[in-house]
Design a protein around this motif. Structure first.
Motif, PDB file in Angstrom:
ATOM      1  N   GLY A  93       0.844  -1.197   0.000  1.00 38.05           N
ATOM      2  CA  GLY A  93       0.000   0.000   0.000  1.00 38.05           C
ATOM      3  C   GLY A  93       0.878   1.245   0.000  1.00 38.05           C
ATOM      4  O   GLY A  93       1.678   1.446   0.913  1.00 38.05           O
ATOM      5  N   VAL A  95       0.799   5.515  -0.988  1.00 39.44           N
ATOM      6  CA  VAL A  95       0.112   6.707  -1.485  1.00 39.44           C
ATOM      7  C   VAL A  95       1.130   7.843  -1.464  1.00 39.44           C
ATOM      8  O   VAL A  95       1.803   8.078  -0.443  1.00 39.44           O
ATOM      9  CB  VAL A  95      -1.128   7.039  -0.623  1.00 39.44           C
ATOM     10  CG1 VAL A  95      -1.754   8.357  -1.064  1.00 39.44           C
ATOM     11  CG2 VAL A  95      -2.152   5.904  -0.718  1.00 39.44           C
ATOM     12  N   ARG A 100      -2.194  12.047   0.354  1.00 41.72           N
ATOM     13  CA  ARG A 100      -2.587  11.276   1.551  1.00 41.72           C
ATOM     14  C   ARG A 100      -3.800  11.866   2.262  1.00 41.72           C
ATOM     15  O   ARG A 100      -4.057  13.061   2.166  1.00 41.72           O
ATOM     16  CB  ARG A 100      -1.396  11.188   2.514  1.00 41.72           C
ATOM     17  CG  ARG A 100      -0.342  10.268   1.924  1.00 41.72           C
ATOM     18  CD  ARG A 100       0.694   9.866   2.901  1.00 41.72           C
ATOM     19  NE  ARG A 100       1.737   9.140   2.172  1.00 41.72           N
ATOM     20  CZ  ARG A 100       2.962   8.976   2.597  1.00 41.72           C
ATOM     21  NH1 ARG A 100       3.308   9.450   3.767  1.00 41.72           N
ATOM     22  NH2 ARG A 100       3.839   8.309   1.863  1.00 41.72           N
ATOM     23  N   GLY A 101      -4.493  10.996   2.969  1.00 51.42           N
ATOM     24  CA  GLY A 101      -5.625  11.425   3.790  1.00 51.42           C
ATOM     25  C   GLY A 101      -6.895  11.680   2.983  1.00 51.42           C
ATOM     26  O   GLY A 101      -7.898  12.144   3.520  1.00 51.42           O
ATOM     27  N   GLY A 103      -8.455   9.260   1.217  1.00 47.88           N
ATOM     28  CA  GLY A 103      -9.226   8.029   1.063  1.00 47.88           C
ATOM     29  C   GLY A 103      -8.759   7.123  -0.068  1.00 47.88           C
ATOM     30  O   GLY A 103      -9.440   6.162  -0.420  1.00 47.88           O
ATOM     31  N   LEU A 105      -6.164   4.961  -0.196  1.00 45.93           N
ATOM     32  CA  LEU A 105      -5.883   3.586   0.251  1.00 45.93           C
ATOM     33  C   LEU A 105      -7.204   2.830   0.451  1.00 45.93           C
ATOM     34  O   LEU A 105      -7.346   1.693   0.004  1.00 45.93           O
ATOM     35  CB  LEU A 105      -5.074   3.587   1.549  1.00 45.93           C
ATOM     36  CG  LEU A 105      -4.826   2.183   2.123  1.00 45.93           C
ATOM     37  CD1 LEU A 105      -3.900   1.381   1.195  1.00 45.93           C
ATOM     38  CD2 LEU A 105      -4.236   2.237   3.522  1.00 45.93           C
ATOM     39  N   SER A 106      -8.149   3.460   1.098  1.00 47.05           N
ATOM     40  CA  SER A 106      -9.408   2.765   1.383  1.00 47.05           C
ATOM     41  C   SER A 106     -10.164   2.444   0.100  1.00 47.05           C
ATOM     42  O   SER A 106     -10.785   1.386  -0.022  1.00 47.05           O
ATOM     43  CB  SER A 106     -10.256   3.604   2.344  1.00 47.05           C
ATOM     44  OG  SER A 106      -9.552   3.742   3.564  1.00 47.05           O
ATOM     45  N   HIS A 133       2.029   3.423  12.419  1.00 53.90           N
ATOM     46  CA  HIS A 133       0.856   4.290  12.280  1.00 53.90           C
ATOM     47  C   HIS A 133      -0.349   3.366  12.199  1.00 53.90           C
ATOM     48  O   HIS A 133      -0.196   2.146  12.051  1.00 53.90           O
ATOM     49  CB  HIS A 133       0.962   5.211  11.059  1.00 53.90           C
ATOM     50  CG  HIS A 133       1.086   4.485   9.744  1.00 53.90           C
ATOM     51  ND1 HIS A 133       0.048   3.757   9.192  1.00 53.90           N
ATOM     52  CD2 HIS A 133       2.119   4.362   8.868  1.00 53.90           C
ATOM     53  CE1 HIS A 133       0.435   3.247   8.042  1.00 53.90           C
ATOM     54  NE2 HIS A 133       1.698   3.574   7.822  1.00 53.90           N
ATOM     55  N   ARG A 138      -6.552   0.721  10.150  1.00 52.46           N
ATOM     56  CA  ARG A 138      -7.910   1.258  10.152  1.00 52.46           C
ATOM     57  C   ARG A 138      -8.636   0.934   8.846  1.00 52.46           C
ATOM     58  O   ARG A 138      -9.793   0.525   8.846  1.00 52.46           O
ATOM     59  CB  ARG A 138      -7.796   2.773  10.346  1.00 52.46           C
ATOM     60  CG  ARG A 138      -9.097   3.405  10.610  1.00 52.46           C
ATOM     61  CD  ARG A 138      -8.894   4.809  11.078  1.00 52.46           C
ATOM     62  NE  ARG A 138     -10.148   5.502  10.865  1.00 52.46           N
ATOM     63  CZ  ARG A 138     -10.450   6.660  11.398  1.00 52.46           C
ATOM     64  NH1 ARG A 138      -9.580   7.272  12.154  1.00 52.46           N
ATOM     65  NH2 ARG A 138     -11.605   7.214  11.156  1.00 52.46           N
ATOM     66  N   SER A 142     -11.964  -1.413   8.511  1.00 49.32           N
ATOM     67  CA  SER A 142     -13.182  -0.972   7.811  1.00 49.32           C
ATOM     68  C   SER A 142     -13.556  -1.961   6.709  1.00 49.32           C
ATOM     69  O   SER A 142     -14.716  -2.083   6.354  1.00 49.32           O
ATOM     70  CB  SER A 142     -12.983   0.405   7.183  1.00 49.32           C
ATOM     71  OG  SER A 142     -12.639   1.332   8.158  1.00 49.32           O
TER      72      SER A 142
HETATM   73  C1  COA Z   1      -0.534   4.293   4.840  1.00 47.93           C
HETATM   74  C2  COA Z   1      -0.945   5.029   3.547  1.00 47.93           C
HETATM   75  C3  COA Z   1      -0.942   4.028   2.402  1.00 47.93           C
HETATM   76  C4  COA Z   1      -2.365   5.600   3.772  1.00 47.93           C
HETATM   77  O1  COA Z   1      -2.852   6.115   2.530  1.00 47.93           O
HETATM   78  P1  COA Z   1      -4.045   7.197   2.489  1.00 47.93           P
HETATM   79  O2  COA Z   1      -4.631   7.221   1.125  1.00 47.93           O
HETATM   80  O3  COA Z   1      -3.564   8.481   3.041  1.00 47.93           O
HETATM   81  O4  COA Z   1      -5.098   6.531   3.494  1.00 47.93           O
HETATM   82  P2  COA Z   1      -6.647   6.841   3.538  1.00 47.93           P
HETATM   83  O5  COA Z   1      -6.886   8.310   3.338  1.00 47.93           O
HETATM   84  O6  COA Z   1      -7.379   5.897   2.636  1.00 47.93           O
HETATM   85  O7  COA Z   1      -6.937   6.485   5.050  1.00 47.93           O
HETATM   86  C5  COA Z   1      -6.891   5.130   5.500  1.00 47.93           C
HETATM   87  C6  COA Z   1      -7.617   5.068   6.824  1.00 47.93           C
HETATM   88  O8  COA Z   1      -6.871   5.801   7.804  1.00 47.93           O
HETATM   89  C7  COA Z   1      -7.646   6.899   8.277  1.00 47.93           C
HETATM   90  N1  COA Z   1      -6.715   8.019   8.361  1.00 47.93           N
HETATM   91  C8  COA Z   1      -6.264   8.812   7.364  1.00 47.93           C
HETATM   92  N2  COA Z   1      -5.383   9.702   7.848  1.00 47.93           N
HETATM   93  C9  COA Z   1      -5.289   9.440   9.198  1.00 47.93           C
HETATM   94  C10 COA Z   1      -4.528  10.014  10.249  1.00 47.93           C
HETATM   95  N3  COA Z   1      -3.691  11.025  10.040  1.00 47.93           N
HETATM   96  N4  COA Z   1      -4.661   9.459  11.486  1.00 47.93           N
HETATM   97  C11 COA Z   1      -5.502   8.437  11.719  1.00 47.93           C
HETATM   98  N5  COA Z   1      -6.248   7.859  10.748  1.00 47.93           N
HETATM   99  C12 COA Z   1      -6.133   8.373   9.505  1.00 47.93           C
HETATM  100  C13 COA Z   1      -8.750   7.123   7.269  1.00 47.93           C
HETATM  101  O9  COA Z   1      -9.935   7.652   7.855  1.00 47.93           O
HETATM  102  C14 COA Z   1      -8.999   5.707   6.758  1.00 47.93           C
HETATM  103  O10 COA Z   1      -9.828   4.959   7.634  1.00 47.93           O
HETATM  104  P3  COA Z   1     -11.298   4.517   7.177  1.00 47.93           P
HETATM  105  O11 COA Z   1     -11.093   3.556   6.023  1.00 47.93           O
HETATM  106  O12 COA Z   1     -11.858   3.857   8.388  1.00 47.93           O
HETATM  107  O13 COA Z   1     -11.981   5.804   6.791  1.00 47.93           O
HETATM  108  C15 COA Z   1       0.030   6.211   3.239  1.00 47.93           C
HETATM  109  O14 COA Z   1       0.105   7.039   4.377  1.00 47.93           O
HETATM  110  C16 COA Z   1       1.431   5.766   2.872  1.00 47.93           C
HETATM  111  O15 COA Z   1       1.718   5.528   1.696  1.00 47.93           O
HETATM  112  N6  COA Z   1       2.336   5.648   3.901  1.00 47.93           N
HETATM  113  C17 COA Z   1       3.716   5.220   3.692  1.00 47.93           C
HETATM  114  C18 COA Z   1       3.806   3.742   3.322  1.00 47.93           C
HETATM  115  C19 COA Z   1       3.090   2.856   4.316  1.00 47.93           C
HETATM  116  O16 COA Z   1       3.231   2.974   5.529  1.00 47.93           O
HETATM  117  N7  COA Z   1       2.323   1.922   3.761  1.00 47.93           N
HETATM  118  C20 COA Z   1       1.533   0.976   4.527  1.00 47.93           C
HETATM  119  C21 COA Z   1       2.327  -0.284   4.744  1.00 47.93           C
HETATM  120  S1  COA Z   1       1.368  -1.434   5.688  1.00 47.93           S
END
Ligand code: COA
Length: 369
Positions: A93, A95, A100-101, A103, A105-106, A133, A138, A142
């Motif tokens: 995963g 983004v 980011r933030g 939606g 990933l979801s 994180h 989360r 979901s």
């Molecule tokens: C982790 C990552 C993929 C998230 O991508 P994203 O598109 O920003 O995530 P989303 O906006 O879809 O949010 C995912 C969930 O976290 C929640 N969320 C988003 N930002 C948040 C924050 N700052 N704190 C807490 N929760 C948060 C969202 O509400 C969502 O939950 P839901 O499905 O219940 O609504 C991105 O931050 C990333 O690429 N990180 C670096 C690489 C990494 O850690 N990858 C994951 C490896 S397991």
């Protein structure tokens, strides 16, 4: 109209979700590099030809979100990484920080789950979200995933250096979602962890035929086990298909080798489809190993995870989203404490000293009683 072309564009940013195409490969490599630098533990992700080839062969099924210029802004994949061919991992995963933030990933998560059942003949899905994180945890919660194990200190801190996202090694959770239930699958329970395991499966609504152990089960002389050394994660993994009387000696020999190669963690996966699981767990506990949880259907049978970190585990930085996972973490941490306290009790020079919980010192991070 295909299922994918029916997905509406995301708000009005011109982002579009799609199945990976060959021409996305270089841009996907750039996204890995933007987030992880050169530290991603599977170096193949930096090779566009590998990514395109793996997607053609179906060992990886990538889904991407492209921006207006066609560059890959987000990615999530289904990967055949488990020994059981009917299990697929929801992995990688990514983004781009700009998006980011919002939606993404979801959105990708919902898509890959639909696709896993529809196009990939998949019986069970799993994911290993990092615990520095809670966003992936989360998103998986979901999407109906249940947390079933903690792989403590699984990931090196160097992986997160580019984004400054962790000081120490990072734990991962093992989360699963059943697509085709297997109520007739035997799960041989170890006495030590039977209540926590049966509770976990009942709460997840995942049926199994629980088999309680015979304590007088005769063991074969020799174990059937495989060892995999994973230097990119500083990890050694032993998979035990059947425990024999030599298991503890063999595991300790592998552990000695792991220490001399500067590995950080030794994991032992025990096949829960075999009646020797209880004996295996008792030997591992006596050798200082502690409970991680269960990896449902990872081996086709479920796998019990026992683990040992070769220095003080980084529990302090573990971030957990779901309340049930918090309870599981308490069990895991409690069992780590049990394993370390029992070592202190059996060490002769410690017998006269007062018992206190092990703690981390500011100077060298060693255990002190
Ligand atoms: C982790 C990552 C993929 C998230 O991508 P994203 O598109 O920003 O995530 P989303 O906006 O879809 O949010 C995912 C969930 O976290 C929640 N969320 C988003 N930002 C948040 C924050 N700052 N704190 C807490 N929760 C948060 C969202 O509400 C969502 O939950 P839901 O499905 O219940 O609504 C991105 O931050 C990333 O690429 N990180 C670096 C690489 C990494 O850690 N990858 C994951 C490896 S397991």
């Amino acid at each position: 109209m295909s299922f994918l072309s029916s997905i509406p564009p995301i708000v009005d940013h011109g982002l579009a979700i799609d199945r990976f195409r060959d021409e996305d490969a270089s841009s996907l490599v750039d996204l890995f590099r933007t987030i992880y630098g050169d530290a991603y533990p599977c170096p193949d992700v930096y090779d566009p030809d590998y990514l395109a080839g793996a997607n053609r062969q179906g060992t990886i099924c990538s889904y991407v979100c492209r921006d207006q210029t066609g560059r890959v802004a987000a990615h999530l994949a289904l990967v055949r990484s488990a020994p059981f061919a009917g299990a697929m991992e929801v992995a990688q995963g990514l983004v781009h920080p700009t998006y980011r933030g919002a939606g993404l990933l979801s959105r990708l998560m919902d898509l890959v789950i639909e696709e896993a059942g529809r196009s990939h003949d998949c019986e069970t899905l799993f994911a290993t979200p990092v615990c520095n994180h809670v966003m992936s945890q989360r998103s998986l919660a979901s999407a109906g995933f249940t947390d079933a194990a903690f792989e403590i200190d699984y990931t090196p801190a160097r992986l997160f250096a580019k984004e400054g996202a962790s000081r120490g090694r990072v734990a991962t959770l093992f989360a699963f979602r059943t697509l085709k239930p297997s109520p007739d699958l035997d799960m041989h329970l170890p006495r030590a962890y039977a209540p926590v395991i049966t509770d976990l499966f009942r709460q997840a609504g995942t049926p199994r035929r629980f088999v309680h152990p015979h304590t007088d089960l005769p063991l074969p002389t020799t174990s059937v086990a495989e060892v995999a050394d994973v230097p990119t994660l500083d990890l050694t993994k032993i998979t035990v298909a059947r425990a024999g009387r030599d298991l503890a000696d063999r595991v300790l020999a592998v552990e000695r080798q792991a220490r001399s190669s500067d590995r950080a963690v030794v994991q032992v996966l025990v096949d829960m489809g075999t009646p020797t699981v209880d004996a295996a767990v008792e030997m591992l506990r006596a050798a200082g190993y502690w409970f991680g949880g269960v990896l449902p259907r990872y081996l086709n049978a479920d796998a019990l995870l026992m683990q040992k970190t070769l220095s003080t585990p980084n529990f302090e930085e573990v971030k957990v989203y779901a309340p049930a996972a918090r309870t599981l973490l308490q069990v895991v941490q409690g069992d780590w404490f049990r394993a370390n306290v029992s070592v202190l009790i059996t060490a002769p020079r410690d017998r006269t000293r007062a018992m206190a919980p092990p703690h981390r010192t500011a100077d060298n991070g060693q255990l002190h009683a």
